[in-house]
Design a protein around this motif. Structure first.
Motif, PDB file in Angstrom:
ATOM      1  N   THR A   1       0.714  -1.211   0.061  1.00 49.03           N
ATOM      2  CA  THR A   1      -0.105   0.058   0.033  1.00 49.03           C
ATOM      3  C   THR A   1       0.775   1.181   0.146  1.00 49.03           C
ATOM      4  N   TRP A   2       1.848   1.237   0.489  1.00 50.89           N
ATOM      5  CA  TRP A   2       3.036   2.408   0.560  1.00 50.89           C
ATOM      6  C   TRP A   2       2.621   3.123   1.595  1.00 50.89           C
ATOM      7  N   GLN A   3       1.742   2.679   2.404  1.00 49.71           N
ATOM      8  CA  GLN A   3       1.669   3.631   3.774  1.00 49.71           C
ATOM      9  C   GLN A   3       2.337   2.890   5.029  1.00 49.71           C
ATOM     10  N   ILE A   4       2.378   3.952   5.999  1.00 48.27           N
ATOM     11  CA  ILE A   4       3.329   3.779   7.012  1.00 48.27           C
ATOM     12  C   ILE A   4       2.929   2.180   7.680  1.00 48.27           C
ATOM     13  N   ASP A   5       4.015   1.412   7.824  1.00 51.65           N
ATOM     14  CA  ASP A   5       3.972   0.031   8.469  1.00 51.65           C
ATOM     15  C   ASP A   5       3.746   0.011   9.890  1.00 51.65           C
ATOM     16  N   LEU A   6       2.588   0.016  10.090  1.00 52.36           N
ATOM     17  CA  LEU A   6       2.021  -0.144  11.431  1.00 52.36           C
ATOM     18  C   LEU A   6       2.145  -1.337  12.443  1.00 52.36           C
ATOM     19  N   GLU A   7       2.521  -2.216  11.743  1.00 53.06           N
ATOM     20  CA  GLU A   7       3.063  -3.421  12.592  1.00 53.06           C
ATOM     21  C   GLU A   7       4.459  -2.883  13.250  1.00 53.06           C
ATOM     22  N   LEU A   8       5.182  -2.553  12.318  1.00 51.32           N
ATOM     23  CA  LEU A   8       6.751  -2.064  12.890  1.00 51.32           C
ATOM     24  C   LEU A   8       6.703  -0.889  13.964  1.00 51.32           C
ATOM     25  N   LEU A   9       5.781  -0.261  13.641  1.00 48.17           N
ATOM     26  CA  LEU A   9       5.382   0.825  14.475  1.00 48.17           C
ATOM     27  C   LEU A   9       5.196   0.458  15.601  1.00 48.17           C
ATOM     28  N   GLU A  10       4.175  -0.280  15.930  1.00 49.19           N
ATOM     29  CA  GLU A  10       3.685  -0.966  17.278  1.00 49.19           C
ATOM     30  C   GLU A  10       4.854  -1.965  17.967  1.00 49.19           C
TER      31      GLU A  10
ATOM     32  N   SER B   1       4.324   9.001  25.788  1.00 49.82           N
ATOM     33  CA  SER B   1       5.247   8.048  25.712  1.00 49.82           C
ATOM     34  C   SER B   1       6.625   8.752  25.626  1.00 49.82           C
ATOM     35  N   TYR B   2       7.634   8.068  26.131  1.00 49.76           N
ATOM     36  CA  TYR B   2       8.985   8.628  26.234  1.00 49.76           C
ATOM     37  C   TYR B   2       9.852   7.477  25.623  1.00 49.76           C
ATOM     38  N   HIS B   3      10.885   7.880  24.939  1.00 50.77           N
ATOM     39  CA  HIS B   3      11.808   6.974  24.416  1.00 50.77           C
ATOM     40  C   HIS B   3      12.779   6.543  25.474  1.00 50.77           C
ATOM     41  N   LYS B   4      13.027   5.167  25.607  1.00 47.50           N
ATOM     42  CA  LYS B   4      13.553   4.587  26.784  1.00 47.50           C
ATOM     43  C   LYS B   4      15.011   4.875  26.781  1.00 47.50           C
ATOM     44  N   THR B   5      15.626   5.146  25.729  1.00 42.08           N
ATOM     45  CA  THR B   5      17.040   5.422  25.651  1.00 42.08           C
ATOM     46  C   THR B   5      17.363   6.638  25.812  1.00 42.08           C
ATOM     47  N   ASP B   6      16.635   7.708  25.119  1.00 40.47           N
ATOM     48  CA  ASP B   6      17.045   8.943  25.401  1.00 40.47           C
ATOM     49  C   ASP B   6      16.275  10.044  26.158  1.00 40.47           C
ATOM     50  N   GLY B   7      15.134   9.287  26.711  1.00 40.27           N
ATOM     51  CA  GLY B   7      14.375   9.832  27.510  1.00 40.27           C
ATOM     52  C   GLY B   7      13.339  11.193  26.935  1.00 40.27           C
ATOM     53  N   LYS B   8      13.428  11.215  25.573  1.00 43.97           N
ATOM     54  CA  LYS B   8      12.649  12.245  24.860  1.00 43.97           C
ATOM     55  C   LYS B   8      11.118  11.757  24.644  1.00 43.97           C
ATOM     56  N   ARG B   9      10.244  12.680  24.615  1.00 42.30           N
ATOM     57  CA  ARG B   9       8.986  12.325  24.594  1.00 42.30           C
ATOM     58  C   ARG B   9       8.644  12.182  23.148  1.00 42.30           C
ATOM     59  N   VAL B  10       7.832  11.096  22.905  1.00 45.84           N
ATOM     60  CA  VAL B  10       7.221  10.527  21.806  1.00 45.84           C
ATOM     61  C   VAL B  10       5.899  11.154  21.529  1.00 45.84           C
ATOM     62  N   PHE B  11       5.744  12.431  20.970  1.00 47.04           N
ATOM     63  CA  PHE B  11       4.646  13.323  21.192  1.00 47.04           C
ATOM     64  C   PHE B  11       3.497  13.015  20.245  1.00 47.04           C
ATOM     65  N   ALA B  12       3.763  12.765  19.019  1.00 45.50           N
ATOM     66  CA  ALA B  12       2.458  12.517  18.083  1.00 45.50           C
ATOM     67  C   ALA B  12       2.908  11.605  16.839  1.00 45.50           C
ATOM     68  N   ILE B  13       2.018  11.373  16.086  1.00 50.74           N
ATOM     69  CA  ILE B  13       2.136  10.512  15.070  1.00 50.74           C
ATOM     70  C   ILE B  13       1.374  11.549  13.852  1.00 50.74           C
ATOM     71  N   MET B  14       2.250  11.422  12.636  1.00 56.05           N
ATOM     72  CA  MET B  14       1.751  12.219  11.609  1.00 56.05           C
ATOM     73  C   MET B  14       1.722  11.361  10.453  1.00 56.05           C
ATOM     74  N   PRO B  15       0.570  10.409  10.391  1.00 61.99           N
ATOM     75  CA  PRO B  15       0.231   9.530   9.182  1.00 61.99           C
ATOM     76  C   PRO B  15       0.204  10.361   7.762  1.00 61.99           C
ATOM     77  N   VAL B  16       0.577   9.858   6.706  1.00 59.60           N
ATOM     78  CA  VAL B  16       0.612  10.662   5.412  1.00 59.60           C
ATOM     79  C   VAL B  16      -0.270   9.675   4.418  1.00 59.60           C
ATOM     80  N   HIS B  17      -1.241  10.227   3.951  1.00 57.37           N
ATOM     81  CA  HIS B  17      -2.172   9.483   3.061  1.00 57.37           C
ATOM     82  C   HIS B  17      -1.277   9.573   1.746  1.00 57.37           C
ATOM     83  N   VAL B  18      -0.306   8.898   1.358  1.00 59.78           N
ATOM     84  CA  VAL B  18       0.316   8.725   0.364  1.00 59.78           C
ATOM     85  C   VAL B  18      -0.344   8.298  -0.965  1.00 59.78           C
ATOM     86  N   LEU B  19      -0.320   9.434  -1.615  1.00 60.78           N
ATOM     87  CA  LEU B  19      -1.122   9.437  -3.160  1.00 60.78           C
ATOM     88  C   LEU B  19      -2.451   9.139  -3.042  1.00 60.78           C
TER      89      LEU B  19
END
Ligand SMILES: *Cc1c(COP(=O)(O)O)cnc(C)c1O
Length: 383
Positions: free
Chosen positions: A104-113, A131-149
């Motif tokens: 589908t060329w859209q974001i791979d949700l399995e990889l993401l999960e 959510s925070y990244h375990k290694t660097d402690g930075k906040r994982v704030f948002a997801i920006m799905p792109v509806h490609v094509l």
């Protein structure tokens, strides 16, 4: 030359622009701006629409409104147009790039999960879960799905992921006006969605964007930030750093005329798509973009995969059929080569190496469509 994709300006564009010129309402105040916003919001089924200068700044404003902070992470697909990533950098956030599904060329949700489960943790800070990244402690704030094509991913799955990990969803719907998932329009699944009306999009105002949301606070803030954050209609008093991003009336006038014709244009796009699919099925090694059953795409720009992409590209352009390669994946660009990239077999690279877009203007004639198909078939005969 049969062009790749040109705007279709056969409605009231001239009349409405003339009206702006005749009345002197050419700038950012004027009735066409409000009318255009309402038309787009109504069409997609959102409560509010806020018109801005282009989709890129719309994405920037959407992130600011949602509350992104410098050094936050924003998740985005690795296959997208550069504007998605530029907007992330404008807010001084950083992307987490995710590879895309091979079909589908859209974001791979399995990889993401898997990534979110393994590498992030939820924390309650100041009464809010993020959510925070375990290694660097930075906040994982948002997801920006792109509806490609103008295609879409499994939005139910995406929402399950975003809810579980407390991610804000900002849809880059720049290419997806007219696309629905289970009857619901692209751009209305997230907290905010952004459409583009750039010259190459399914309809155009020359340049323009519309932010859509159901959240009245976000809508008010979007209007405020795009008009220099002025607090009073009389006095020049501003309560924060704002932006001069409002769409001007003269372009909104074009937008109103374009929206009037949109249902018809959408029909043409679907006819073009169906024609190419029938005529090109089984030709050479052509593979079409897969569309999930729940998705009804706008068929914005016909694009397919072939191992002979470079040779075909040269052949078509040399034979007056304008065609284009696809975007270089974000992780391959100098600015993002050190960004986190989640992938197992780099489908993005394969899509980049194999995808080609062919003429898809709404105004293309049956004769031109036949020429495109014939030229492609001739190419494969030369192999
Ligand atoms: C066109 C586009 C944009 C940017 O929109 P502009 O109106 O050109 O600024 C953003 N994201 C994607 C995926 C696009 O195709």
């Amino acid at each position: 030359m049969i062009p790749l994709s040109v705007p279709h300006l056969n409605g009231n564009e001239w009349k409405y622009v003339k009206d702006c010129l005749d009345t002197g309402w050419i700038s950012s105040a004027g009735s066409y701006v409000n009318q255009f916003e309402t038309m787009v919001a109504d069409f997609v089924g959102a409560k509010y629409g806020i018109a801005c200068m282009n989709g890129t700044v719309g994405l920037q404003i959407a992130q600011i409104i949602a509350g992104v902070l410098p050094s936050d992470y924003i998740i985005a697909p690795n296959v997208t147009f550069i504007a998605t990533l530029n907007s992330i950098k404008y807010t001084r956030a950083n992307p987490i790039l995710v590879d895309v599904f091979q079909d589908t060329w859209q974001i791979d949700l399995e990889l993401l999960e898997n990534f979110l489960n393994e590498f992030t943790e939820l924390k309650l800070i100041d009464g809010k879960w993020h959510s925070y990244h375990k290694t660097d402690g930075k906040r994982v704030f948002a997801i920006m799905p792109v509806h490609v094509l103008g295609n879409m991913c499994d939005m139910d799955y995406l929402r399950r992921i975003s809810e579980k990990h407390h991610l804000v969803v900002i849809e880059d719907s720049a290419e997806a006006l007219g696309t629905t998932y289970n009857g619901r329009h692209a751009g209305t699944f997230g907290d905010l969605g952004v459409f583009s009306f750039n010259g190459n999009k399914i309809i155009s105002t020359g340049g323009g964007g519309v932010i859509v949301t159901d959240n009245p606070v976000f809508a008010k803030k979007a209007r405020h930030l795009t008009t220099q954050a002025k607090v009073s209609s009389m006095d020049y008093i501003h309560d924060e750093i704002g932006y001069n991003y409002r769409l001007v009336n003269i372009l909104a006038a074009v937008g109103v005329a374009q929206m009037e014709q949109f249902p018809e244009l959408l029909k043409s796009k679907k006819i073009i798509d169906a024609f190419y699919k029938t005529e090109l099925k089984g030709v050479g090694d052509i593979v079409f973009q897969n569309v999930l059953n729940d998705v009804n795409p706008n068929c914005w720009l016909f694009t397919f995969k072939t191992h002979h992409m470079r040779a075909l590209l040269e052949y078509l352009n040399a034979n007056d059929v304008q065609s284009r390669p696809f975007w270089m994946p974000m992780n391959q660009l100098e600015m993002f080569k050190d960004s986190i990239y989640i992938s197992t077999d780099d489908q993005s690279a394969k899509i980049y190496e194999n995808c080609i877009s062919i003429p898809s203007s709404a105004s293309i004639t049956m004769n031109q469509l036949s020429i495109v198909v014939k030229t492609i078939k001739n190419f494969y005969k030369t192999l």
